[in-house]
Design an enzyme around this catalytic site. Sequence first.
Site, short mmCIF file in Angstrom:
data_model
loop_
_atom_site.label_atom_id
_atom_site.label_comp_id
_atom_site.label_asym_id
_atom_site.label_seq_id
_atom_site.Cartn_x
_atom_site.Cartn_y
_atom_site.Cartn_z
N TYR A 83 -11.64 -15.61 3.63
CA TYR A 83 -10.71 -14.51 3.91
C TYR A 83 -10.21 -14.56 5.35
O TYR A 83 -11.00 -14.66 6.29
CB TYR A 83 -11.41 -13.16 3.65
N LYS A 87 0.81 -1.22 0.00
CA LYS A 87 0.00 0.00 0.00
C LYS A 87 0.84 1.27 0.00
O LYS A 87 0.36 2.34 -0.39
CB LYS A 87 -0.98 -0.02 1.17
N TYR A 109 -2.45 -12.91 3.28
CA TYR A 109 -2.20 -12.57 1.87
C TYR A 109 -0.98 -13.32 1.31
O TYR A 109 -1.13 -14.21 0.47
CB TYR A 109 -1.96 -11.06 1.72
#
Length: 325
Positions: free
Chosen positions: A256, A48, A282
């Site tokens: 998730y 990010k 992730y």
Amino acid sequence: MLNALPRTSLGFFPTPIHPLPHLSARLGGPTLWVKRDDQTGLATGGNKTRKLEFLVADALQQRADTLITVGAPQSNHARQTAAAAARAGLKSALVLRGTSPADRTGNILLDDLLDAEIFWAGTRSLDEVAAEVAEELSARGQRPYLIPLGGSNPIGAAGYAAAMLEFVAQAKTSDLCFDAIVFATSSGGTQSGLVLGAKLSGYVDRVLGISVDHTADHLVPLLVDLANATAQHIGAAITFSAQDFEVNDQYLGGGYAVMGEAEREAIRLCAQTEGLLVDPVYTGRALAGLIDLIRAGEFKPEQNVLFWHTGGTPALFAYAQQLTA
Ligand SMILES: Cc1ncc(COP(=O)(O)O)c(C=O)c1O
């Protein structure tokens, strides 16, 4: 084109690329390499940071004084947004799913240290709560700037188009050729940006996103739309279609952020062979997918495969009990 966009320096670039010889040998597969976007430098790093360099520049241009964003309780994006705000002299407000946990660990601990104001959304829509928070902050006299989930809008995704140009230049300087880039994909900014950057730079090999939460049927149309909007944003006359995106959705596991045996194995194998940490949500899931593909013979031993590490390691601490059980 990308150089003309407003950008605020927040990270350390280019991030390193290095081989993973012991992991490659253990798997008996292709030569594995890693690009270390876990080392972007912004409060334990992550993908990010690249998006936030463009988003923060836009916020500053709009004379905002507070970054608002949304995410899961252990959101890496939220933590990097809080860190970016601190670096840029702004405030941050994070709207996180669920309720405040008793144990403030991992990214939530860092959010707190970074002085983010946290709003717990319960089961309500994150965007709805974020809109209310923006109103509340405006009523207080603050000037909020809203960043979407994962920083995945055309401004943020431009960060990964720039990342692809960085990677192609590094590969050229080091005389390296890669047959595939493999990474975790979720809200789409990373993959849309990389694929746009590939078109801009002439990289023609595989750009394979391992989905951590969405089916390919759901994600690909979003990737197409975001890549087209990002191309338009940066002034590139390029149009994308579904064929431009390769998403593997075979590794969604229990859903998730549910760490299973595959992620646990990938985390330990990578740590023990290379001293390299991947996260449970992730990068651990994407690496587990890559390991499975290698075992299934998807890549030839003479190939070079680059695992693009997108960060997330603070979340390891939130999974301590499950990792050591
Ligand atoms: C560590 C990590 N890797 C990968 C991703 C996926 O990136 P994107 O949302 O741009 O698809 C995220 C998103 O939050 C992340 O935190």
